[in-house]
Design a protein around this motif. Structure first.
Motif, PDB file in Angstrom:
ATOM      1  N   GLY A 123      49.073  44.239  46.234  1.00  0.00           N
ATOM      2  CA  GLY A 123      48.733  44.739  44.912  1.00  0.00           C
ATOM      3  C   GLY A 123      47.330  45.327  44.880  1.00  0.00           C
ATOM      4  N   ASN A 156      48.005  39.737  44.439  1.00  0.00           N
ATOM      5  CA  ASN A 156      48.892  38.590  44.602  1.00  0.00           C
ATOM      6  C   ASN A 156      48.722  38.081  46.020  1.00  0.00           C
ATOM      7  OD1 ASN A 156      50.201  38.700  42.010  1.00  0.00           O
ATOM      8  ND2 ASN A 156      51.239  40.527  42.750  1.00  0.00           N
ATOM      9  N   ALA A 189      50.456  35.864  48.968  1.00  0.00           N
ATOM     10  CA  ALA A 189      51.639  35.205  49.525  1.00  0.00           C
ATOM     11  C   ALA A 189      51.156  34.387  50.717  1.00  0.00           C
ATOM     12  CB  ALA A 189      52.677  36.225  49.948  1.00  0.00           C
ATOM     13  N   ASP A 203      42.336  36.727  38.110  1.00  0.00           N
ATOM     14  CA  ASP A 203      43.784  36.792  37.891  1.00  0.00           C
ATOM     15  C   ASP A 203      44.593  36.722  39.179  1.00  0.00           C
ATOM     16  OD1 ASP A 203      43.233  37.082  35.214  1.00  0.00           O
ATOM     17  OD2 ASP A 203      43.274  39.270  35.288  1.00  0.00           O
ATOM     18  N   LEU A 204      44.005  36.231  40.258  1.00  0.00           N
ATOM     19  CA  LEU A 204      44.711  36.146  41.537  1.00  0.00           C
ATOM     20  C   LEU A 204      45.841  35.118  41.430  1.00  0.00           C
ATOM     21  CD1 LEU A 204      44.876  36.774  44.622  1.00  0.00           C
ATOM     22  CD2 LEU A 204      43.361  34.834  44.944  1.00  0.00           C
ATOM     23  N   HIS A 205      47.069  35.575  41.632  1.00  0.00           N
ATOM     24  CA  HIS A 205      48.239  34.696  41.603  1.00  0.00           C
ATOM     25  C   HIS A 205      48.656  34.402  43.038  1.00  0.00           C
ATOM     26  CE1 HIS A 205      48.668  35.178  37.307  1.00  0.00           C
ATOM     27  NE2 HIS A 205      48.559  36.489  37.464  1.00  0.00           N
ATOM     28  N   ALA A 206      49.034  33.152  43.289  1.00  0.00           N
ATOM     29  CA  ALA A 206      49.389  32.757  44.657  1.00  0.00           C
ATOM     30  C   ALA A 206      50.746  32.075  44.675  1.00  0.00           C
ATOM     31  CB  ALA A 206      48.332  31.819  45.217  1.00  0.00           C
ATOM     32  N   THR A 207      51.526  32.412  45.697  1.00  0.00           N
ATOM     33  CA  THR A 207      52.755  31.680  45.983  1.00  0.00           C
ATOM     34  C   THR A 207      52.589  31.050  47.359  1.00  0.00           C
ATOM     35  OG1 THR A 207      53.777  33.652  46.917  1.00  0.00           O
ATOM     36  CG2 THR A 207      54.240  33.187  44.618  1.00  0.00           C
TER      37      THR A 207
END
Length: 179
Positions: free
Chosen positions: A118, A124, A126, A160-164
């Motif tokens: 992104g 984002n 992963a 706003d860093l989203h992590a999976t």
């Protein structure tokens, strides 16, 4: 497993090809190289040739599909910041490297793979964590959420860093020795 089966198939095909060449050159005395491969000289019906050609094309397409799937498709994302003092360009793999090293140092973690995707304003993450079978997965996840991710968010200046996170469990060292 995949490489083993491919190697075994390659070995079988090489032996079969070598045997065919040996028979053709007359090195195998038990087989007359001038004899017919199958009894009879009549041509098979036309549909046999059509089906054989269709199956050969289908197998060739499946092999081509498999070969294309073997090519890695990792594209490195490059982020760019422009300021008055100049421009900064950073690849996502470079940005994730310190975070990956930090998580790899956690107890019970064997290997970590991280990929930032992104735009740099809202990336984002992963994360694939390979851990020992007896590792505390909740503890590892807690440390990632409480220590690693806040530092990465601060370094990238992206709250706003989203992590999976995906955990892959390996056999524990103690269990492997008991066998």
């Amino acid at each position: 497993m995949n490489r083993f089966l491919l190697g075994l198939l390659g070995l079988v095909l090489m032996v079969a090809g070598g045997a065919a060449v040996a028979v053709n050159l007359g090195y195998v005395r038990q087989v007359d190289r001038g004899s017919a491969l199958v009894p009879g000289t009549a041509m098979p019906p036309t549909w046999v040739f059509v089906v054989t050609a269709a199956v050969a094309v289908l197998v060739a397409l499946l092999c081509l599909r498999w070969l294309v799937a073997q090519v890695p498709r990792r594209r490195t994302t490059s982020w760019r910041w422009a300021e008055e003092a100049g421009a900064t360009r950073l690849t996502s793999s470079t940005a994730a490297a310190p975070f990956t090293e930090e998580v790899t140092a956690y107890p019970g973690v064997r290997k970590v793979e991280a990929e930032l995707t992104g735009p740099h304003t809202a990336p984002n993450l992963a994360l694939v964590v390979r851990a020992d079978g007896d590792a505390d997965l909740r503890g590892i996840r807690r440390r990632i959420d409480d220590e690693g991710l806040p530092r990465l968010r601060e370094a990238l200046e992206t709250p706003d860093l989203h992590a999976t996170v995906e955990f892959r469990i390996a056999a524990s060292k103690a269990g492997a020795r008991v066998q």
